[in-house]
Design a protein around this motif. Structure first.
Motif, PDB file in Angstrom:
ATOM      1  N   HIS A 123       0.822  -1.225   0.000  1.00 16.39           N
ATOM      2  CA  HIS A 123       0.000   0.000   0.000  1.00 16.39           C
ATOM      3  C   HIS A 123       0.859   1.279   0.000  1.00 16.39           C
ATOM      4  O   HIS A 123       0.646   2.180  -0.822  1.00 16.39           O
ATOM      5  CB  HIS A 123      -0.915  -0.031   1.228  1.00 16.39           C
ATOM      6  CG  HIS A 123      -1.964   1.024   1.261  1.00 16.39           C
ATOM      7  ND1 HIS A 123      -3.284   0.780   0.959  1.00 16.39           N
ATOM      8  CD2 HIS A 123      -1.902   2.340   1.565  1.00 16.39           C
ATOM      9  CE1 HIS A 123      -3.982   1.901   1.088  1.00 16.39           C
ATOM     10  NE2 HIS A 123      -3.166   2.867   1.461  1.00 16.39           N
ATOM     11  N   HIS A 127       1.495   4.282  -2.864  1.00 16.01           N
ATOM     12  CA  HIS A 127       1.395   5.732  -2.641  1.00 16.01           C
ATOM     13  C   HIS A 127       2.703   6.433  -3.032  1.00 16.01           C
ATOM     14  O   HIS A 127       2.699   7.448  -3.734  1.00 16.01           O
ATOM     15  CB  HIS A 127       1.119   6.033  -1.163  1.00 16.01           C
ATOM     16  CG  HIS A 127      -0.330   5.980  -0.787  1.00 16.01           C
ATOM     17  ND1 HIS A 127      -1.310   6.632  -1.488  1.00 16.01           N
ATOM     18  CD2 HIS A 127      -0.964   5.367   0.250  1.00 16.01           C
ATOM     19  CE1 HIS A 127      -2.488   6.418  -0.903  1.00 16.01           C
ATOM     20  NE2 HIS A 127      -2.309   5.651   0.146  1.00 16.01           N
ATOM     21  N   ASP A 146      -1.144   8.333   5.790  1.00 19.17           N
ATOM     22  CA  ASP A 146      -2.576   8.151   5.536  1.00 19.17           C
ATOM     23  C   ASP A 146      -3.250   7.557   6.757  1.00 19.17           C
ATOM     24  O   ASP A 146      -2.701   7.637   7.863  1.00 19.17           O
ATOM     25  CB  ASP A 146      -2.796   7.294   4.271  1.00 19.17           C
ATOM     26  CG  ASP A 146      -2.215   5.886   4.377  1.00 19.17           C
ATOM     27  OD1 ASP A 146      -1.657   5.560   5.449  1.00 19.17           O
ATOM     28  OD2 ASP A 146      -2.324   5.132   3.410  1.00 19.17           O
ATOM     29  N   ASP A 330      -6.288   7.130  -1.714  1.00 15.38           N
ATOM     30  CA  ASP A 330      -6.152   5.761  -2.212  1.00 15.38           C
ATOM     31  C   ASP A 330      -6.388   5.632  -3.715  1.00 15.38           C
ATOM     32  O   ASP A 330      -5.901   4.688  -4.338  1.00 15.38           O
ATOM     33  CB  ASP A 330      -7.076   4.824  -1.432  1.00 15.38           C
ATOM     34  CG  ASP A 330      -6.461   4.455  -0.095  1.00 15.38           C
ATOM     35  OD1 ASP A 330      -5.320   4.900   0.179  1.00 15.38           O
ATOM     36  OD2 ASP A 330      -7.108   3.731   0.684  1.00 15.38           O
TER      37      ASP A 330
HETATM   38 FE   LIG Z   1      -3.779   4.920   1.720  1.00 17.94          FE
END
Ligand SMILES: [Fe+2]
Length: 606
Positions: A123, A127, A146, A330
């Motif tokens: 993840h 990003h 985040d 996201d």
């Molecule tokens: Fe995220």
């Protein structure tokens, strides 16, 4: 090499398409499904992206923006950790995580010819890649912050050429995003969409609780690393995002969704904003120091906090370049996942001097014939004028105080409209902010609007020295252009915002917030020639090189995408002009039955 990236199943599902490292297309599922923050597998967005490939091209890889196994691991471990309270979590895990995420492989598999073309990217790497690879830098320090991905909530690292190294990480449940969301909910705003409002609310308050938060709520080290005091939060128990003790800490009760905001809530918003700015600045400084870089790339939902970004820009010593992924939440993970996979197999990368995000105009475009058909289908009266006349006519309507919706070319990728799906208005008009908020967006009258300004005029008006093409940095009106506000009535009435809003904070009150700040989009000829021309014409007619620029939608709805979406928004709201590609549609020229539609549709609260 053709690669698709996919994000979703948590919030803001999106798809992206990359050919040989070049971004071809990117879009959020909500554009097509018309469901704001749609988290479902982005089938329609993916189909759109694939339609931008050649007919005989096939995908070499499809990449999901996180690792569902690691994600499940976090949810399961959390459930063990909070046992015996974890019963609800187990059920939620079994129905959502196992049910949906374990099925993601077969969804992805249906778009490629074999199993070995399906990949998963972590993840925070998704990003980080979404910010570094399109950036204009060959090397840069990286900060990702985040809510949570698999485990990581904050990552620092370094991008160099085609390589990204994330070497520092803070893990769940210690999360700036989840902390900010807890305060969003505490102030009666919706988690995952109200965070922008909390940021906009902060300038009405004073950061009187910031030190208390640093003493009690979050332990922050000099390098920006932090630990939450979990006594005040409940997001790990799938209940409210905050625990009842938070009310004691701030000496005020939480308010229900949409409840009346008081001075205390504004002070809370100002205080948590100050804490976020302090921590993000420390993290950014640490990232620069440990990487030895003078460039910085930001991504993750916290990178959409434009006030914090402006603080970093102003305060961070030794910072040459700052680049923030426009779809920093996201949705942008889809793009990052595709790019990370490409560069893992192709170690040659040369950054482009102007970035390679193409102004973030990566979504669908519609032909003149499709638009004309949509106009005629609704029996709209429209003008088809030569280009010069369109500009003159529409801009003179703006100069007379009319509100114009502009629809042209490809839809923006990311939460900000940058001129292709934008509502425009004259920022010199005192009540333009109130008017657009109430009559067009049907949202709270106090919410500020962003400004689009000719890049060459930036330093005449604002303190910002660098460009901000993606509207991701807040700065202040130059000191000599500020007008002082009388705060007494506002404070004596426990936050009557109209008392402040009726006072001009500068000569462009429509875009100057009560603390003299503005969220800025610089418009330059090379990235955005069409919008540059509109602003130039407005300056020629009025002497003002700026316009209010807000997204073409109403409260609670995604950005308009198709001509049909644009027409529906035009007819349902107080918009005066719809300028859709080469066609100009005036509200006053429409048949009465169409004019009567204004305000008839009920919109969901955001
Ligand atoms: Fe995220």
């Amino acid at each position: 090499m053709l690669i698709a990236g996919v994000s979703g199943l948590y919030h803001d599902a999106a798809a992206a398409l990359v050919r040989d490292g070049r971004i071809i297309a990117a879009a959020q599922e909500e554009l097509f499904s018309r469901k704001k923050h749609d988290a479902r597998f982005p089938k329609q967005a993916l189909q759109y992206c694939l339609s931008q490939a050649g007919e005989d091209e096939a995908l070499d890889a499809i990449v999901f923006y996180e690792d569902p196994v690691l994600n499940l691991d976090r949810v399961m471990q959390n459930a063990f950790h909070i046992a015996p309270e974890g019963g609800d979590v187990w059920n939620a895990t079994l129905t959502s995580a196992l049910g949906k995420k374990a099925a993601i492989g077969s969804e992805l598999r249906s778009f490629v010819s074999s199993d070995d073309k399906v990949f998963f990217c972590k993840h925070h790497l998704s990003h980080a890649a979404s910010a570094f690879f399109p950036s204009p830098f060959n090397e840069a320090a990286l900060v990702v912050a985040d809510g949570v991905g698999e485990w990581a909530t904050t990552s620092l690292g370094h991008g160099n050429g085609a390589e990204i190294r994330l070497d520092r990480e803070i893990s769940y449940p210690h999360s700036l995003g989840l902390m900010y969301s807890a305060f969003t909910e505490f102030c009666g705003l919706k988690v995952n969409s109200g965070e922008y409002k909390l940021m906009g609310l902060a300038p009405y308050g004073r950061p009187v609780l910031a030190q208390k938060f640093l003493d009690e709520l979050i332990d922050v080290k000099t390098d920006g690393s932090f630990q939450l005091n979990l006594d005040y939060f409940a997001f790990n128990k799938l209940k409210n995002s905050f625990a009842p003790q938070l009310a004691n800490l701030v000496s005020c009760q939480p308010i229900p969704l949409g409840g009346q905001l008081k001075l205390r809530h504004m002070d809370i918003a100002a205080s948590i904003q100050a804490v976020i700015e302090d921590i993000m600045l420390r993290l950014a400084r640490t990232a620069l120091e440990t990487s030895g870089s003078r460039n910085l790339c930001l991504s993750g939902g916290l990178a959409l906090n434009c006030v914090s970004n402006g603080h970093i820009r102003r305060k961070l010593e030794n910072l040459d370049g700052l680049w923030i992924q426009p779809a920093a939440g996201d949705a942008g993970g889809a793009l990052g996942a595709a790019l990370a996979h490409y560069y893992s197999e192709n170690p040659e990368r040369q950054a482009q001097s102007n970035d390679s995000q193409s102004g973030s105009f990566l979504g669908p475009r519609y032909s003149k014939a499709q638009i004309q058909h949509a106009l005629e289908d609704q029996n709209l009266v429209y003008r088809s004028l030569p280009e010069d006349e369109q500009h003159k006519d529409v801009v003179s309507a703006l100069a007379k105080g009319q509100i114009v919706a502009r629809f042209t070319s490809r839809t923006e990728f990311g939460p900000r409209a940058l001129g292709n799906r934008s509502i425009l208005a004259d920022p010199r008009v005192q009540d333009a902010q109130k008017h657009v908020n109430l009559r067009i967006k049907f949202r709270e009258s106090w919410r500020p609007f962003a400004v689009a300004i000719l890049a060459e005029s930036l330093q005449d008006v604002f303190e910002l020295e660098d460009e901000s093409p993606y509207m991701l940095v807040v700065s202040h009106v130059k000191e000599e252009l500020r007008r002082p506000l009388d705060w007494d009535t506002f404070r004596n009435t426990d936050a009557d915002m109209q008392a402040l809003l009726k006072q001009p904070a500068s000569f462009v009150p429509g875009v100057t917030h009560v603390d003299h700040s503005a969220r800025i989009q610089t418009v330059d000829k090379s990235r955005n020639p069409a919008f540059h021309r509109i602003l130039s014409e407005f300056e020629a007619q009025t002497g003002c090189p700026m316009l209010i620029n807000t997204s073409f939608n109403v409260r609670g709805e995604p950005l308009v995408n198709s001509p049909e979406n644009a027409i529906a928004c035009f007819l349902n709201t107080g918009l005066d002009v719809l300028w859709i590609e080469d066609f100009v549609v005036l509200k006053e020229e429409q048949p009465q039955d169409l004019q009567n539609l204004v305000g008839k549709t009920e919109f969901e609260l955001d």
